[in-house]
Enzyme design. Structure first.
Site, PDB file in Angstrom:
ATOM      1  N   ARG A  33       0.836  -1.280   0.116  1.00 32.87           N
ATOM      2  CA  ARG A  33       0.023   0.049   0.022  1.00 32.87           C
ATOM      3  C   ARG A  33       0.719   1.268   0.104  1.00 32.87           C
ATOM      4  O   ARG A  33       0.344   2.334   0.458  1.00 32.87           O
ATOM      5  CB  ARG A  33      -0.793   0.066   1.184  1.00 32.87           C
ATOM      6  CG  ARG A  33      -1.819  -1.190   1.189  1.00 32.87           C
ATOM      7  CD  ARG A  33      -3.356  -0.788   1.952  1.00 32.87           C
ATOM      8  NE  ARG A  33      -4.072  -1.931   1.832  1.00 32.87           N
ATOM      9  CZ  ARG A  33      -3.976  -2.700   2.908  1.00 32.87           C
ATOM     10  NH1 ARG A  33      -3.126  -2.904   3.828  1.00 32.87           N
ATOM     11  NH2 ARG A  33      -5.068  -3.799   2.869  1.00 32.87           N
ATOM     12  N   LYS A  56       3.548  11.617 -11.439  1.00 31.81           N
ATOM     13  CA  LYS A  56       2.623  10.675 -12.368  1.00 31.81           C
ATOM     14  C   LYS A  56       3.327   9.355 -12.537  1.00 31.81           C
ATOM     15  O   LYS A  56       4.475   9.241 -13.027  1.00 31.81           O
ATOM     16  CB  LYS A  56       2.650  11.548 -13.710  1.00 31.81           C
ATOM     17  CG  LYS A  56       1.427  12.311 -13.785  1.00 31.81           C
ATOM     18  CD  LYS A  56       1.020  12.582 -15.042  1.00 31.81           C
ATOM     19  CE  LYS A  56       0.083  13.789 -15.100  1.00 31.81           C
ATOM     20  NZ  LYS A  56      -0.018  14.148 -16.671  1.00 31.81           N
ATOM     21  N   GLU A  66      11.202  18.789 -24.875  1.00 32.88           N
ATOM     22  CA  GLU A  66      10.414  19.065 -23.593  1.00 32.88           C
ATOM     23  C   GLU A  66      10.952  20.207 -22.937  1.00 32.88           C
ATOM     24  O   GLU A  66      10.192  21.226 -22.310  1.00 32.88           O
ATOM     25  CB  GLU A  66      10.396  17.847 -22.711  1.00 32.88           C
ATOM     26  CG  GLU A  66       9.837  16.426 -23.224  1.00 32.88           C
ATOM     27  CD  GLU A  66       8.412  16.546 -23.433  1.00 32.88           C
ATOM     28  OE1 GLU A  66       7.699  17.366 -23.146  1.00 32.88           O
ATOM     29  OE2 GLU A  66       8.058  15.449 -24.073  1.00 32.88           O
ATOM     30  N   LYS A 108       9.191  22.852 -14.392  1.00 32.25           N
ATOM     31  CA  LYS A 108       8.085  21.612 -14.290  1.00 32.25           C
ATOM     32  C   LYS A 108       7.582  21.610 -12.675  1.00 32.25           C
ATOM     33  O   LYS A 108       6.477  21.573 -12.552  1.00 32.25           O
ATOM     34  CB  LYS A 108       8.936  20.433 -14.654  1.00 32.25           C
ATOM     35  CG  LYS A 108       7.829  19.026 -14.044  1.00 32.25           C
ATOM     36  CD  LYS A 108       7.184  18.329 -15.480  1.00 32.25           C
ATOM     37  CE  LYS A 108       6.347  17.319 -14.722  1.00 32.25           C
ATOM     38  NZ  LYS A 108       5.997  16.086 -15.571  1.00 32.25           N
ATOM     39  N   GLU A 141      -3.448  17.806 -12.896  1.00 31.27           N
ATOM     40  CA  GLU A 141      -3.744  18.254 -14.053  1.00 31.27           C
ATOM     41  C   GLU A 141      -5.347  18.648 -14.305  1.00 31.27           C
ATOM     42  O   GLU A 141      -5.894  18.046 -15.220  1.00 31.27           O
ATOM     43  CB  GLU A 141      -3.346  17.156 -15.088  1.00 31.27           C
ATOM     44  CG  GLU A 141      -3.073  17.820 -16.403  1.00 31.27           C
ATOM     45  CD  GLU A 141      -2.435  16.874 -17.557  1.00 31.27           C
ATOM     46  OE1 GLU A 141      -1.474  16.075 -16.827  1.00 31.27           O
ATOM     47  OE2 GLU A 141      -2.798  16.845 -18.726  1.00 31.27           O
ATOM     48  N   ARG A 197      -1.291  22.612 -15.235  1.00 30.47           N
ATOM     49  CA  ARG A 197      -0.575  21.386 -15.633  1.00 30.47           C
ATOM     50  C   ARG A 197      -0.622  21.065 -16.934  1.00 30.47           C
ATOM     51  O   ARG A 197       0.132  20.269 -17.686  1.00 30.47           O
ATOM     52  CB  ARG A 197      -0.684  20.223 -14.690  1.00 30.47           C
ATOM     53  CG  ARG A 197       0.326  19.200 -14.887  1.00 30.47           C
ATOM     54  CD  ARG A 197       0.466  17.959 -13.687  1.00 30.47           C
ATOM     55  NE  ARG A 197       1.465  16.953 -13.971  1.00 30.47           N
ATOM     56  CZ  ARG A 197       1.813  16.316 -13.231  1.00 30.47           C
ATOM     57  NH1 ARG A 197       1.519  16.235 -11.934  1.00 30.47           N
ATOM     58  NH2 ARG A 197       3.130  15.346 -13.300  1.00 30.47           N
ATOM     59  N   ASN A 230       1.325  20.116 -21.818  1.00 30.30           N
ATOM     60  CA  ASN A 230       0.623  19.516 -23.020  1.00 30.30           C
ATOM     61  C   ASN A 230       1.014  20.333 -24.297  1.00 30.30           C
ATOM     62  O   ASN A 230       0.452  19.799 -25.249  1.00 30.30           O
ATOM     63  CB  ASN A 230      -0.812  18.897 -23.020  1.00 30.30           C
ATOM     64  CG  ASN A 230      -0.916  18.053 -22.006  1.00 30.30           C
ATOM     65  OD1 ASN A 230      -0.469  16.588 -21.988  1.00 30.30           O
ATOM     66  ND2 ASN A 230      -1.613  18.084 -20.902  1.00 30.30           N
ATOM     67  N   HIS A 258       1.590  18.418 -27.634  1.00 32.14           N
ATOM     68  CA  HIS A 258       1.159  17.081 -27.421  1.00 32.14           C
ATOM     69  C   HIS A 258      -0.399  16.728 -28.092  1.00 32.14           C
ATOM     70  O   HIS A 258      -0.179  15.456 -28.380  1.00 32.14           O
ATOM     71  CB  HIS A 258       1.235  16.910 -25.926  1.00 32.14           C
ATOM     72  CG  HIS A 258       2.625  16.567 -25.477  1.00 32.14           C
ATOM     73  ND1 HIS A 258       3.568  17.498 -25.441  1.00 32.14           N
ATOM     74  CD2 HIS A 258       3.347  15.469 -24.958  1.00 32.14           C
ATOM     75  CE1 HIS A 258       4.744  17.272 -24.865  1.00 32.14           C
ATOM     76  NE2 HIS A 258       4.626  16.102 -24.568  1.00 32.14           N
ATOM     77  N   HIS A 260       0.443  13.410 -30.339  1.00 40.31           N
ATOM     78  CA  HIS A 260      -0.291  12.045 -30.049  1.00 40.31           C
ATOM     79  C   HIS A 260      -0.965  11.610 -31.108  1.00 40.31           C
ATOM     80  O   HIS A 260      -0.875  10.554 -31.391  1.00 40.31           O
ATOM     81  CB  HIS A 260      -1.145  12.045 -28.815  1.00 40.31           C
ATOM     82  CG  HIS A 260      -0.307  12.504 -27.499  1.00 40.31           C
ATOM     83  ND1 HIS A 260      -1.034  13.116 -26.345  1.00 40.31           N
ATOM     84  CD2 HIS A 260       0.982  12.235 -27.180  1.00 40.31           C
ATOM     85  CE1 HIS A 260      -0.171  13.160 -25.381  1.00 40.31           C
ATOM     86  NE2 HIS A 260       1.106  12.468 -25.850  1.00 40.31           N
ATOM     87  N   HIS A 304       9.230  10.483 -29.865  1.00 43.04           N
ATOM     88  CA  HIS A 304       8.060  11.465 -29.177  1.00 43.04           C
ATOM     89  C   HIS A 304       8.535  12.830 -29.445  1.00 43.04           C
ATOM     90  O   HIS A 304       7.912  13.578 -29.750  1.00 43.04           O
ATOM     91  CB  HIS A 304       8.275  10.953 -27.792  1.00 43.04           C
ATOM     92  CG  HIS A 304       7.205  11.890 -27.002  1.00 43.04           C
ATOM     93  ND1 HIS A 304       5.882  11.778 -26.894  1.00 43.04           N
ATOM     94  CD2 HIS A 304       7.442  12.629 -25.889  1.00 43.04           C
ATOM     95  CE1 HIS A 304       5.314  12.823 -26.183  1.00 43.04           C
ATOM     96  NE2 HIS A 304       6.331  13.341 -25.530  1.00 43.04           N
TER      97      HIS A 304
END
Ligand SMILES: NC(=O)c1ccc[n+]([C@@H]2O[C@H](COP(=O)([O-])OP(=O)(O)OC[C@H]3O[C@@H](n4cnc5c(N)ncnc54)[C@H](O)[C@@H]3O)[C@@H](O)[C@H]2O)c1
Ligand SMILES: [Zn+2]
Length: 379
Positions: free
Chosen positions: A125, A147, A189, A231, A241, A245, A249, A252, A256, A268
């Site tokens: 946990r 994340k 990035e 960041k 997000e 946040r 993107n 992106h 994507h 990427h």
């Protein structure tokens, strides 16, 4: 020089340090001191590329300092960022009797930090997690902000959670072994961070491009800690997000769709570079961004020698309608309509009344996609 940045996520009362320093890994003293305080057993998680380069050496160095350390390795690559890998590691941890007094140490690129982070979040946990990112992308992006997760065959990053580490150690020296194409994924990035939040940082990356590409130590270190700072500041404001946040993107939504259309044949970073130009093009079309600023984005990407090419041997899949369909699956979509982060200037994204992204007319999007096909698709 050491740069220590503190990341504080008020909602979950989490505060941790991100330390950036050349040679941090070779000494391992700082790491050992932190680990000793967190747990009595350490499980290093890495991949088959990074293990022989750094993880095995780190295991030996920590063992010599008296720590009880095991190493768990899975095959490199995005295709292994899956539930079976997480299960395999959990099975091994259980068999070896790892309990609550375990600390997980993730050493590798974003694939390793995402998988190991997810293991740490759910094993017993939740056990303490230390991140040692070894790709530029994981240093300035994946290891910061909590994340974690794995892909599902039908969608990337589909299963996971947000779980903050106890500390992030960044040693830019490890980038010497990183292939150039992987290095450039991180550069894109960083440029994105500059574009959405910090024009000085953008200018810094622009003026020092050739030396950063040659890994000049002090410039590389500065480019990393300043990228981390951007960041970190964003995730401190919005961990989950629901607002700011989303700015991360930028580029992106289009990226994507390109990745989807090329069945992930394109890197990427290359997809995001093109995505930033296409999304920048829309901002120019809408009168939000100046032509001059747009040209600066184009120029910096060329300085870093990004290919800016979409392979088109399966050109039929680039039909705008299909790309638009892929975009409706984007996480920022609202009622089936894609939304985009909109730049106002270099270093400044439009807050869009707290949404940090907005829908655009289909006509504008179609025009931008036609321009993309013309500008970037090989024939
Ligand atoms: N959690 C987040 O917030 C977040 C943010 C961005 C990206 N990501 C995830 O990160 C992943 C991409 O990460 P990545 O670009 O680091 O890819 P990666 O982890 O696949 O690493 C790229 C390759 O480089 C190798 N490698 C790593 N460090 C090396 C080194 N120092 N020397 C030589 N080889 C090395 C790896 O073994 C791998 O083969 C994606 O799965 C993406 O979803 C997560
Ligand atoms: Zn990205």
């Amino acid at each position: 020089m050491t740069h220590k940045l503190i990341c504080t996520i008020p909602k979950v009362a989490s505060t941790y340090e991100i330390e950036v320093q050349q040679g941090l890994l070779s000494e391992a003293t700082a790491l050992a001191e932190v680990l000793e305080k967190l747990a009595s057993r350490v499980a290093i998680i890495s991949d088959t590329t990074v293990a022989p380069l750094y993880a095995q050496g780190l295991q030996s160095a920590l063992s010599r300092k008296g720590l009880n350390v095991d190493l768990f390795v899975f095959p490199s690559g995005e295709s292994n960022k899956q539930r079976a890998t997480k299960e395999m590691i959990e099975d091994q941890l259980c068999k070896k009797g790892f309990g609550r007094d375990t600390c997980i140490l993730a050493i590798g690129g974003g694939v390793v930090t995402d998988v190991a982070g997810f293991v740490a979040a759910t094993y017993c946990r939740g056990v303490p997690l230390i991140m040692v990112p070894t790709t530029l992308l994981s240093m300035v992006d994946a290891s910061i902000g909590g994340k974690t997760g794995v892909d599902h065959p039908l969608a990337k990053n589909m299963i996971g959670c947000i779980y903050q580490p106890k500390k992030v150690f960044v040693d830019p020296a490890v980038l010497r072994t990183l292939p150039l194409n992987e290095f450039k994924n991180g550069i894109v990035e960083m440029i994105k961070h500059g574009l959405i939040a910090d024009s000085d940082y953008f200018d810094f990356l622009n003026s020092h491009a050739s030396k950063i590409l040659l890994l000049e130590p002090s410039l590389l270190e500065e480019s990393i800690w300043r990228g981390v700072l951007i960041k970190k500041n964003i995730v401190e404001e919005d961990e989950t997000e629901i607002g700011k946040r989303r700015l991360l993107n930028f580029g992106h939504t289009i990226a994507h769709a390109i990745e989807h259309a090329t069945a992930y044949e394109i890197a990427h970073g290359e997809a995001v570079a093109i995505g930033m130009l296409v999304e920048g093009y829309m901002a120019v079309e809408l009168g939000m961004l100046s032509q001059n600023a747009f040209l600066k984005i184009d120029a910096i990407l060329k300085k870093y020698a990004l290919p800016l090419l979409i392979p088109t041997h399966n050109a039929v899949r680039y039909r705008p309608e299909l790309l638009m369909q892929a975009m409706t699956l984007d996480k920022k979509s609202l009622r089936g309509k894609p939304r985009f982060v909109m730049l106002r200037d270099i270093g400044h994204a439009d807050p869009c009344a707290g949404n940090y992204c907005m829908p655009v007319e289909e006509e504008t999007l179609l025009k931008a996609l036609r321009w993309m096909a013309h500008a970037f698709c090989t024939s």
